[in-house]
Design a protein around this motif. Structure first.
Motif, PDB file in Angstrom:
ATOM      1  N   PHE A 128      74.263   5.266  41.702  1.00  0.00           N
ATOM      2  CA  PHE A 128      73.838   5.930  40.468  1.00  0.00           C
ATOM      3  C   PHE A 128      74.504   7.295  40.335  1.00  0.00           C
ATOM      4  CE2 PHE A 128      69.509   3.952  39.142  1.00  0.00           C
ATOM      5  CZ  PHE A 128      70.121   2.711  39.040  1.00  0.00           C
ATOM      6  N   SER A 129      74.819   7.660  39.089  1.00  0.00           N
ATOM      7  CA  SER A 129      75.237   9.027  38.789  1.00  0.00           C
ATOM      8  C   SER A 129      74.033   9.949  38.920  1.00  0.00           C
ATOM      9  CB  SER A 129      75.794   9.112  37.370  1.00  0.00           C
ATOM     10  OG  SER A 129      74.761   8.851  36.426  1.00  0.00           O
ATOM     11  N   LEU A 130      74.268  11.259  38.879  1.00  0.00           N
ATOM     12  CA  LEU A 130      73.165  12.215  38.959  1.00  0.00           C
ATOM     13  C   LEU A 130      72.192  12.007  37.810  1.00  0.00           C
ATOM     14  CD1 LEU A 130      71.763  14.642  40.209  1.00  0.00           C
ATOM     15  CD2 LEU A 130      73.370  16.134  38.977  1.00  0.00           C
ATOM     16  N   GLY A 131      72.726  11.803  36.604  1.00  0.00           N
ATOM     17  CA  GLY A 131      71.859  11.597  35.451  1.00  0.00           C
ATOM     18  C   GLY A 131      71.026  10.336  35.575  1.00  0.00           C
ATOM     19  N   MET A 132      71.615   9.253  36.058  1.00  0.00           N
ATOM     20  CA  MET A 132      70.873   8.007  36.254  1.00  0.00           C
ATOM     21  C   MET A 132      69.807   8.169  37.333  1.00  0.00           C
ATOM     22  SD  MET A 132      74.050   5.325  35.999  1.00  0.00           S
ATOM     23  CE  MET A 132      73.117   3.922  36.579  1.00  0.00           C
ATOM     24  N   ASN A 156      68.693  18.117  34.729  1.00  0.00           N
ATOM     25  CA  ASN A 156      69.846  18.293  35.600  1.00  0.00           C
ATOM     26  C   ASN A 156      70.655  17.000  35.677  1.00  0.00           C
ATOM     27  OD1 ASN A 156      71.583  19.493  37.464  1.00  0.00           O
ATOM     28  ND2 ASN A 156      70.321  18.893  39.208  1.00  0.00           N
ATOM     29  N   GLY A 157      71.943  17.067  35.330  1.00  0.00           N
ATOM     30  CA  GLY A 157      72.803  15.896  35.393  1.00  0.00           C
ATOM     31  C   GLY A 157      72.821  15.042  34.148  1.00  0.00           C
ATOM     32  N   LEU A 158      71.964  15.337  33.169  1.00  0.00           N
ATOM     33  CA  LEU A 158      71.943  14.549  31.941  1.00  0.00           C
ATOM     34  C   LEU A 158      73.017  15.041  30.969  1.00  0.00           C
ATOM     35  CD1 LEU A 158      68.118  14.201  31.198  1.00  0.00           C
ATOM     36  CD2 LEU A 158      69.607  12.615  32.428  1.00  0.00           C
ATOM     37  N   ASP A 159      73.587  14.105  30.206  1.00  0.00           N
ATOM     38  CA  ASP A 159      74.539  14.487  29.170  1.00  0.00           C
ATOM     39  C   ASP A 159      73.757  14.987  27.951  1.00  0.00           C
ATOM     40  OD1 ASP A 159      73.528  12.217  27.893  1.00  0.00           O
ATOM     41  OD2 ASP A 159      75.261  10.977  28.400  1.00  0.00           O
ATOM     42  N   PRO A 160      74.439  15.530  26.932  1.00  0.00           N
ATOM     43  CA  PRO A 160      73.715  16.077  25.775  1.00  0.00           C
ATOM     44  C   PRO A 160      72.744  15.098  25.125  1.00  0.00           C
ATOM     45  CG  PRO A 160      75.971  16.836  25.734  1.00  0.00           C
ATOM     46  CD  PRO A 160      75.880  15.848  26.866  1.00  0.00           C
ATOM     47  N   ALA A 161      73.148  13.817  25.018  1.00  0.00           N
ATOM     48  CA  ALA A 161      72.242  12.830  24.436  1.00  0.00           C
ATOM     49  C   ALA A 161      71.016  12.638  25.323  1.00  0.00           C
ATOM     50  CB  ALA A 161      72.973  11.500  24.238  1.00  0.00           C
ATOM     51  N   GLY A 162      71.234  12.650  26.637  1.00  0.00           N
ATOM     52  CA  GLY A 162      70.123  12.513  27.568  1.00  0.00           C
ATOM     53  C   GLY A 162      69.170  13.691  27.511  1.00  0.00           C
ATOM     54  N   ILE A 163      69.728  14.878  27.340  1.00  0.00           N
ATOM     55  CA  ILE A 163      68.896  16.076  27.221  1.00  0.00           C
ATOM     56  C   ILE A 163      68.030  16.000  25.973  1.00  0.00           C
ATOM     57  CG2 ILE A 163      68.952  18.575  26.837  1.00  0.00           C
ATOM     58  CD1 ILE A 163      71.441  18.642  28.646  1.00  0.00           C
TER      59      ILE A 163
END
Length: 236
Positions: A128-132, A156-163
């Motif tokens: 998994f990536s940090l965001g995952m 932490n680790g999320l992209d803009p859409a994830g944020i």
């Protein structure tokens, strides 16, 4: 509700927390703000029974976290990483955690859908990536459909859409009556998300109140932070 009262934590010869106290209430997002090393994670570890304070109490709905028979149904927490073994798939990890609290297996697929990991459910956590990993950690926190959420740096680790997704999720969780305690060093993110703010630095709470109260007389939350902590010699 979360009530932290007079918590003091000493590690070796260092006083990590100095009589920390604040309340996080149902239906509100409480932002726990401070620079790295200020004492945010140490406070959350005491709240979750991972560290023992030398003084004070930290209660969730009137009890220590460890006193609840099925704690995941009361409070869900996201601290460092996902908590999953690298060799386990996301689904296997969640099923193991669900079994530990007597939760239905069907809840695993529900939380995977909530956090957007259904397609990756069979992937090993080590890939998994940090965001995952943060999403998997949140899924773990949600397994028991708890009334309290305790999240340490969840974007932490999320992209803009994830944020943006996380911000909406937290606001919706509070609107549904949950108590949400969110720690971060990102002042802009807290200003967008929180109803109440607690500022901590060098192990001491230096300000607490609604966002409007804490920022009164200042243009931004960052300005308020700097003004509140200037006498403490803070380096941001």
């Amino acid at each position: 509700m979360i009530v932290i009262d007079g918590v003091t934590r000493i590690r070796g010869k260092a006083r990590i927390l100095h009589e920390v106290g604040f309340t996080a209430r149902p239906g509100r997002v409480t932002g726990f703000l401070g620079p790295n090393g200020a004492g945010k994670t140490s406070t959350l570890r005491v709240l979750l029974g991972l560290d023992r304070p030398q003084a004070g109490t930290a209660l969730i709905d009137g009890r220590p976290y460890a006193a609840w028979d099925r704690p995941l149904t009361v409070a869900g927490a996201l601290l460092d990483g996902s908590g999953a073994h690298r060799s386990r798939s996301a689904r296997a990890h969640l099923r193991w955690v669900a079994a530990s609290n007597g939760l239905a297996r069907s809840r695993v697929d529900e939380v995977l859908e909530i956090v957007g990991l259904t397609a990756e459910a069979g992937k090993r956590a080590g890939r998994f990536s940090l965001g995952m990993s943060r999403r998997l950690g949140l899924a773990t926190a949600l397994l028991g459909d708890p009334r309290v959420l305790i999240l340490d740096e969840p974007v932490n680790g999320l992209d803009p859409a994830g944020i943006r997704w996380m911000r909406t999720f937290l606001r919706d969780s509070a609107a549904g009556g949950r108590t949400v305690l969110l720690s971060s060093h990102l002042m802009g993110e807290l200003a967008e998300t929180a109803d109440d703010v607690v500022i901590i630095d060098k192990g001491r709470v230096v300000a607490a109140g609604t966002v409007a109260e804490v920022t009164a007389g200042h243009a931004t939350l960052e300005d308020a932070f700097l003004a509140r902590t200037a006498t403490e010699g803070v380096t941001w």
